[in-house]
Design a protein around this motif. Sequence first.
Motif, PDB file in Angstrom:
ATOM      1  N   ALA A  73       0.853  -1.185   0.000  1.00 29.68           N
ATOM      2  CA  ALA A  73       0.000   0.000   0.000  1.00 29.68           C
ATOM      3  C   ALA A  73       0.887   1.231   0.000  1.00 29.68           C
ATOM      4  CB  ALA A  73      -0.909   0.003   1.232  1.00 29.68           C
ATOM      5  N   ILE A  74       0.418   2.289  -0.686  1.00 27.87           N
ATOM      6  CA  ILE A  74       1.186   3.532  -0.747  1.00 27.87           C
ATOM      7  C   ILE A  74       0.218   4.700  -0.891  1.00 27.87           C
ATOM      8  CG2 ILE A  74       1.516   3.578  -3.264  1.00 27.87           C
ATOM      9  CD1 ILE A  74       4.450   4.449  -2.680  1.00 27.87           C
ATOM     10  N   ALA A  75       0.589   5.829  -0.313  1.00 30.20           N
ATOM     11  CA  ALA A  75      -0.231   7.039  -0.441  1.00 30.20           C
ATOM     12  C   ALA A  75      -0.249   7.504  -1.897  1.00 30.20           C
ATOM     13  CB  ALA A  75       0.316   8.138   0.463  1.00 30.20           C
ATOM     14  N   ILE A  76      -1.389   8.017  -2.339  1.00 34.24           N
ATOM     15  CA  ILE A  76      -1.539   8.518  -3.711  1.00 34.24           C
ATOM     16  C   ILE A  76      -1.168   9.991  -3.743  1.00 34.24           C
ATOM     17  CG2 ILE A  76      -3.157   8.949  -5.599  1.00 34.24           C
ATOM     18  CD1 ILE A  76      -4.855   6.631  -4.434  1.00 34.24           C
ATOM     19  N   PRO A  77      -0.077  10.353  -4.426  1.00 32.10           N
ATOM     20  CA  PRO A  77       0.268  11.785  -4.512  1.00 32.10           C
ATOM     21  C   PRO A  77      -0.698  12.527  -5.437  1.00 32.10           C
ATOM     22  CG  PRO A  77       1.942  10.406  -5.612  1.00 32.10           C
ATOM     23  CD  PRO A  77       0.882   9.492  -5.093  1.00 32.10           C
ATOM     24  N   GLN A  78      -1.088  13.734  -5.016  1.00 36.19           N
ATOM     25  CA  GLN A  78      -1.984  14.566  -5.823  1.00 36.19           C
ATOM     26  C   GLN A  78      -1.476  16.005  -5.802  1.00 36.19           C
ATOM     27  OE1 GLN A  78      -6.333  13.180  -5.637  1.00 36.19           O
ATOM     28  NE2 GLN A  78      -5.623  12.846  -3.546  1.00 36.19           N
ATOM     29  N   PRO A  79      -0.298  16.258  -6.357  1.00 40.61           N
ATOM     30  CA  PRO A  79       0.308  17.587  -6.226  1.00 40.61           C
ATOM     31  C   PRO A  79      -0.428  18.693  -6.968  1.00 40.61           C
ATOM     32  CG  PRO A  79       1.592  16.215  -7.722  1.00 40.61           C
ATOM     33  CD  PRO A  79       0.563  15.322  -7.089  1.00 40.61           C
ATOM     34  N   TRP A  80      -1.315  18.337  -7.892  1.00 40.40           N
ATOM     35  CA  TRP A  80      -2.032  19.350  -8.660  1.00 40.40           C
ATOM     36  C   TRP A  80      -3.247  19.897  -7.910  1.00 40.40           C
ATOM     37  CZ3 TRP A  80      -2.287  14.134  -9.391  1.00 40.40           C
ATOM     38  CH2 TRP A  80      -3.534  13.541  -9.262  1.00 40.40           C
ATOM     39  N   LEU A  81      -3.592  19.282  -6.768  1.00 40.71           N
ATOM     40  CA  LEU A  81      -4.806  19.663  -6.052  1.00 40.71           C
ATOM     41  C   LEU A  81      -4.514  20.389  -4.754  1.00 40.71           C
ATOM     42  CD1 LEU A  81      -7.144  16.531  -6.258  1.00 40.71           C
ATOM     43  CD2 LEU A  81      -7.573  18.773  -7.235  1.00 40.71           C
ATOM     44  N   ALA A  82      -5.331  21.385  -4.449  1.00 45.54           N
ATOM     45  CA  ALA A  82      -5.338  21.969  -3.111  1.00 45.54           C
ATOM     46  C   ALA A  82      -6.443  21.239  -2.351  1.00 45.54           C
ATOM     47  CB  ALA A  82      -5.616  23.458  -3.187  1.00 45.54           C
ATOM     48  N   ILE A  83      -6.078  20.180  -1.641  1.00 45.09           N
ATOM     49  CA  ILE A  83      -7.077  19.297  -1.037  1.00 45.09           C
ATOM     50  C   ILE A  83      -7.795  19.960   0.131  1.00 45.09           C
ATOM     51  CG2 ILE A  83      -7.370  17.113   0.207  1.00 45.09           C
ATOM     52  CD1 ILE A  83      -5.202  15.962  -1.641  1.00 45.09           C
ATOM     53  N   GLY A  84      -7.130  20.872   0.818  1.00 45.68           N
ATOM     54  CA  GLY A  84      -7.777  21.551   1.933  1.00 45.68           C
ATOM     55  C   GLY A  84      -8.002  20.620   3.109  1.00 45.68           C
ATOM     56  N   ALA A  85      -9.112  20.812   3.809  1.00 49.98           N
ATOM     57  CA  ALA A  85      -9.409  20.032   5.009  1.00 49.98           C
ATOM     58  C   ALA A  85     -10.779  19.377   4.877  1.00 49.98           C
ATOM     59  CB  ALA A  85      -9.348  20.926   6.240  1.00 49.98           C
ATOM     60  N   PRO A  86     -10.840  18.189   4.237  1.00 52.06           N
ATOM     61  CA  PRO A  86     -12.138  17.529   4.084  1.00 52.06           C
ATOM     62  C   PRO A  86     -12.687  16.973   5.390  1.00 52.06           C
ATOM     63  CG  PRO A  86     -10.389  16.140   3.235  1.00 52.06           C
ATOM     64  CD  PRO A  86      -9.765  17.462   3.575  1.00 52.06           C
ATOM     65  N   GLY A  87     -11.843  16.863   6.414  1.00 49.16           N
ATOM     66  CA  GLY A  87     -12.295  16.335   7.690  1.00 49.16           C
ATOM     67  C   GLY A  87     -12.119  14.830   7.766  1.00 49.16           C
ATOM     68  N   SER A  88     -12.167  14.317   8.974  1.00 50.20           N
ATOM     69  CA  SER A  88     -11.948  12.880   9.199  1.00 50.20           C
ATOM     70  C   SER A  88     -13.253  12.120   9.381  1.00 50.20           C
ATOM     71  CB  SER A  88     -11.067  12.683  10.430  1.00 50.20           C
ATOM     72  OG  SER A  88     -11.684  13.269  11.570  1.00 50.20           O
ATOM     73  N   ALA A  89     -14.390  12.802   9.229  1.00 45.52           N
ATOM     74  CA  ALA A  89     -15.685  12.157   9.466  1.00 45.52           C
ATOM     75  C   ALA A  89     -16.411  11.796   8.174  1.00 45.52           C
ATOM     76  CB  ALA A  89     -16.574  13.071  10.306  1.00 45.52           C
ATOM     77  N   VAL A  90     -15.742  11.926   7.022  1.00 45.89           N
ATOM     78  CA  VAL A  90     -16.411  11.657   5.747  1.00 45.89           C
ATOM     79  C   VAL A  90     -16.723  10.168   5.650  1.00 45.89           C
ATOM     80  CG1 VAL A  90     -16.264  11.830   3.242  1.00 45.89           C
ATOM     81  CG2 VAL A  90     -15.213  13.589   4.672  1.00 45.89           C
ATOM     82  N   ALA A  91     -17.963   9.857   5.264  1.00 45.53           N
ATOM     83  CA  ALA A  91     -18.398   8.462   5.218  1.00 45.53           C
ATOM     84  C   ALA A  91     -19.465   8.282   4.141  1.00 45.53           C
ATOM     85  CB  ALA A  91     -18.954   8.047   6.585  1.00 45.53           C
ATOM     86  N   VAL A  92     -19.697   7.025   3.792  1.00 47.87           N
ATOM     87  CA  VAL A  92     -20.771   6.669   2.874  1.00 47.87           C
ATOM     88  C   VAL A  92     -22.109   7.030   3.522  1.00 47.87           C
ATOM     89  CG1 VAL A  92     -21.952   4.698   1.812  1.00 47.87           C
ATOM     90  CG2 VAL A  92     -19.449   4.829   1.761  1.00 47.87           C
ATOM     91  N   ASP A  93     -23.002   7.615   2.727  1.00 44.84           N
ATOM     92  CA  ASP A  93     -24.314   8.024   3.229  1.00 44.84           C
ATOM     93  C   ASP A  93     -25.383   7.105   2.638  1.00 44.84           C
ATOM     94  OD1 ASP A  93     -26.363   9.403   4.429  1.00 44.84           O
ATOM     95  OD2 ASP A  93     -26.264  11.139   3.105  1.00 44.84           O
ATOM     96  N   GLY A  94     -25.552   5.943   3.248  1.00 43.68           N
ATOM     97  CA  GLY A  94     -26.595   5.021   2.806  1.00 43.68           C
ATOM     98  C   GLY A  94     -26.064   3.683   2.348  1.00 43.68           C
ATOM     99  N   ALA A  95     -26.757   2.633   2.737  1.00 42.69           N
ATOM    100  CA  ALA A  95     -26.371   1.270   2.367  1.00 42.69           C
ATOM    101  C   ALA A  95     -26.901   0.901   0.989  1.00 42.69           C
ATOM    102  CB  ALA A  95     -26.902   0.281   3.408  1.00 42.69           C
TER     103      ALA A  95
END
Length: 198
Positions: A73-95
């Motif tokens: 496993a390895i982190a995906i580099p995304q140097p073209w993006l300003a990712i900002g702070a999406p937060g750590s609570a992002v989750a799927v909304d619905g089964a």
Amino acid sequence: MSILLPTIHGPSSANMRAVTFGGNQEGALGGPTTAIHRAGDRYAIDVAISVMSHAAAAEWASALEEAISGDAAIAIPQPWLAIGAPGSAVAVDGAGQSGMTLNLKGFPAGYQVGKRQFFHIAHAGKRFVYRARAATLAGGDGRMTLPIWPMLRFLTIDSEGCYFDAPIIEGQLIGGEKGVTMIRARAEPVSISIVERD
């Protein structure tokens, strides 16, 4: 269990590429060509590590040896993006979600996912990588309907974690069996690939 590859002396280049299982059916006697789409499209990453110190090389060599018999496993580099702070609570909304859109919750109000921003979903003990097909804003309630690629490869479970700030790709390691070549005062460059299994 996947072996997370070192962050010390990280990739000098990385290429995220699609692994697809469709194709084209050529028409008989000059007839039209038909695109054949199949489920199961996924990602692979090709990584190059430039010349490194012996200390960094020892870290890489150890991780590659362990990942040969399992997954890497390895982190995906995304140097073209300003990712900002999406937060750590992002989750799927619905089964039970399927297809090429994904309902999400837990974003800060007004957060924008960028076009071609990668993320992974943690499902059944594995990481599954997807990307946004269009820039999309979260509403005031932190919810978002995000167009994604590839098509979902499983039926979602409500509240499964989605990781936009530090997405990771995991899967079969290719090229790790070559190891790391040590020469005087440094180690030679290394090239590997990781291909999602599911």
